[in-house]
Write an enzyme that holds these catalytic residues in place. Structure first.
Site, PDB file in Angstrom:
ATOM      1  N   SER A 288       0.838  -1.206   0.000  1.00 35.54           N
ATOM      2  CA  SER A 288       0.000   0.000   0.000  1.00 35.54           C
ATOM      3  C   SER A 288       0.864   1.244   0.000  1.00 35.54           C
ATOM      4  CB  SER A 288      -0.909   0.011   1.231  1.00 35.54           C
ATOM      5  OG  SER A 288      -0.146   0.250   2.395  1.00 35.54           O
ATOM      6  N   CYS A 289       0.228   2.392  -0.243  1.00 36.89           N
ATOM      7  CA  CYS A 289       0.956   3.662  -0.210  1.00 36.89           C
ATOM      8  C   CYS A 289       1.547   3.913   1.174  1.00 36.89           C
ATOM      9  CB  CYS A 289       0.042   4.809  -0.631  1.00 36.89           C
ATOM     10  SG  CYS A 289      -1.476   4.964   0.350  1.00 36.89           S
ATOM     11  N   ARG A 370      -9.016   9.161   8.074  1.00 39.94           N
ATOM     12  CA  ARG A 370      -9.214   9.817   6.782  1.00 39.94           C
ATOM     13  C   ARG A 370      -9.683  11.248   7.038  1.00 39.94           C
ATOM     14  NH1 ARG A 370      -9.905   6.086   2.434  1.00 39.94           N
ATOM     15  NH2 ARG A 370      -8.557   4.305   2.908  1.00 39.94           N
ATOM     16  N   ASN A 453       0.193  10.016  -1.465  1.00 39.41           N
ATOM     17  CA  ASN A 453      -0.325   8.653  -1.508  1.00 39.41           C
ATOM     18  C   ASN A 453      -0.775   8.229  -2.908  1.00 39.41           C
ATOM     19  OD1 ASN A 453      -2.332  10.658  -0.061  1.00 39.41           O
ATOM     20  ND2 ASN A 453      -3.599   9.339  -1.352  1.00 39.41           N
TER      21      ASN A 453
END
Length: 480
Positions: A288-289, A370, A453
């Protein structure tokens, strides 16, 4: 003449030098497959102002601005050499030359420093490798931009096709438009035309076939003249070996996933474990990023200080997986409006560390929030170290890692006192150490790591693809 006049005259002189650098850099890239860098930042296809800004940015990582009058002689020296495919860093050349006390000329020093890329030592230019993108979302389109950008020499990766589900009338026109314009990353650098009759997008001369399919089993890539290709799956729909194996159709040799792999699928973070990829491995993941953002600094800190345990808190930009307004979502909280809320969620990055960095035995926990920004995230990495240290020592070490180590393409470093997330849109590094935010107390260290990202992660994906395709060329001067 006033001081201001002196300053302006100096600026015009540096502009003139930058203008003369552009054709040299372009010719080296096209004719000899040489990519000219400045502290790991490519100067290929860059404008005059961009070249000057890259020189000035060196003060953020090297402590002082790098003068273009200092680097230009090294570029001139490169033109006299019989260079093979390689990446050559003018910043590192200039820095190493300053530290050398043998009295060599710039030409003599340059020839010695890049000897591994000249004469009998140089590697041959390799045949281009076909690439197929399965899916054309946020990461897919950025990977496409990078592939097109790096096709200039004609001997690297060649984007031959994208595979998508048909979205309706004018599907190809709308997809080309999304490639041409991006609300975050700006305009595509070049020209894009569409041939609806043949289902082809032409981007800077690269002919890209748009293939419509609902499932991997529907495509025979050899029918499109594609052979021995690397397929990059950007959908994330299949993440285990069984699902991804469906891509191994006629014309496809390897599959690279742009999401964390499950089961026995290797999770690769370029710069850390890409050399562990087995030559016969046909399916792998780029993780993943966030995993790419934290694993290189974790490796660097573990190598120098030892890491006993750690926790990562990622403050992550919202993604297309979330909803614009409140609506049903199968995951907890992600159904709430992304642009209006901070949303607590999970991250698999902490558990993924073990796959990419098995030498790190320390337990790493993680969580994520988030937040209402469209791109660029920050990972707050809290570490218990194996020995006591100081803030100055850690910062000097990480600055050196970003300049001279094998992780210099993964780890960047900034001392900007007013840096905010938007400043790192378009960063090509996996993460950027924020020196001003770093905290160290004895054996406890907290690192603040910015990362794009989207784009930074896409660059890591391309590096992995270059490596497995055999077109990842050595960098000179070599990291110490």
């Amino acid at each position: 003449m006033t001081v201001n006049d002196d300053s302006f005259t100096n600026w015009m002189h540096r502009e003139e030098i930058a203008e003369s650098m552009i054709p040299i850099i372009g010719k080296l890239h096209r004719e000899q497959d040489v990519t000219v860098l400045l502290h790991s930042r490519s100067l290929v296809n860059k404008s005059v102002v961009s070249i000057l800004k890259t020189h000035r940015f060196a003060r953020q990582i090297a402590g002082e601005e790098l003068s273009i009058t200092e680097t230009f002689p090294f570029l001139q020296a490169l033109t006299t050499l019989d260079l093979g495919p390689s990446q050559i860093d003018l910043g590192l050349l200039a820095e190493a030359y300053r530290a050398d006390d043998r009295g060599l000329s710039v030409a003599e020093f340059t020839a010695e420093a890049v000897a591994g890329a000249t004469g009998d030592n140089k590697i041959e230019r390799r045949e281009g490798r076909d690439v197929v993108l399965y899916g054309f979302g946020r990461i897919g389109r950025l990977v496409a931009r990078l592939l097109i950008e790096k096709a200039g020499s004609g001997n690297g990766l060649r984007l031959r096709a994208i595979v998508v589900r048909r979205g309706g009338d004018q599907d190809i026109v709308k997809r080309a438009s999304l490639l041409r314009r991006d609300s975050i990353h700006g305009q595509f650098q070049g020209t894009i035309t569409v041939d609806e009759a043949t289902g082809t997008i032409s981007a800077n001369g690269n002919e890209i076939k748009v293939i419509y399919a609902n499932d991997p089993s529907e495509v025979d890539y050899t029918a499109y003249g594609i052979d021995n290709a690397i397929l990059i799956d950007n959908t994330g729909k299949w993440r285990d070996r069984e699902g991804l194996s469906a891509h191994l159709r006629p014309g496809i040799d390897k599959v690279v996933l742009t999401a964390p792999g499950k089961g026995d699928v290797p999770n690769i973070v370029h710069g850390v474990n890409h050399d562990d990829i087995k030559p016969d491995e046909r399916i792998l993941s780029c993780a993943s990023c966030t995993t790419n953002a934290i694993v290189p600094p974790l490796k660097a800190m573990n190598d120098e200080y030892g890491v006993l345990r750690g926790h990562v808190e990622t403050v992550h930009s919202f993604t297309n997986d979330q909803n614009l307004l409140d609506n049903f979502h199968k995951a907890d909280r992600r159904g709430r409006s992304a642009p209006l809320n901070m949303v607590i969620t999970e991250t698999g990055a902490a558990s993924a560390v073990a796959k990419a960095l098995p030498a790190l035995k320390a337990p790493i926990t993680g969580s994520s929030i988030r937040v209402p920004v469209p791109d660029v995230s920050i990972a707050i990495l809290s570490l218990r170290l194996g020995r006591e240290t100081t803030r100055d020592e850690v910062l000097e070490y990480l600055r050196d890692v970003s300049l001279h180590s094998s992780l210099k393409r993964q780890i960047d470093f900034t001392t900007a006192p007013d840096a905010v997330s938007m400043d790192f849109v378009g960063s090509r590094h996996a993460s950027i150490v924020d020196a001003g935010a770093t905290k160290v107390d004895g054996d406890n260290a907290i690192l603040y790591l910015w990362y794009d990202n989207e784009f930074g992660y896409s660059c890591q994906v391309i590096r992995v693809v270059q490596h497995v395709s055999g077109v990842e060329y050595p960098t000179f001067p070599a990291a110490v």
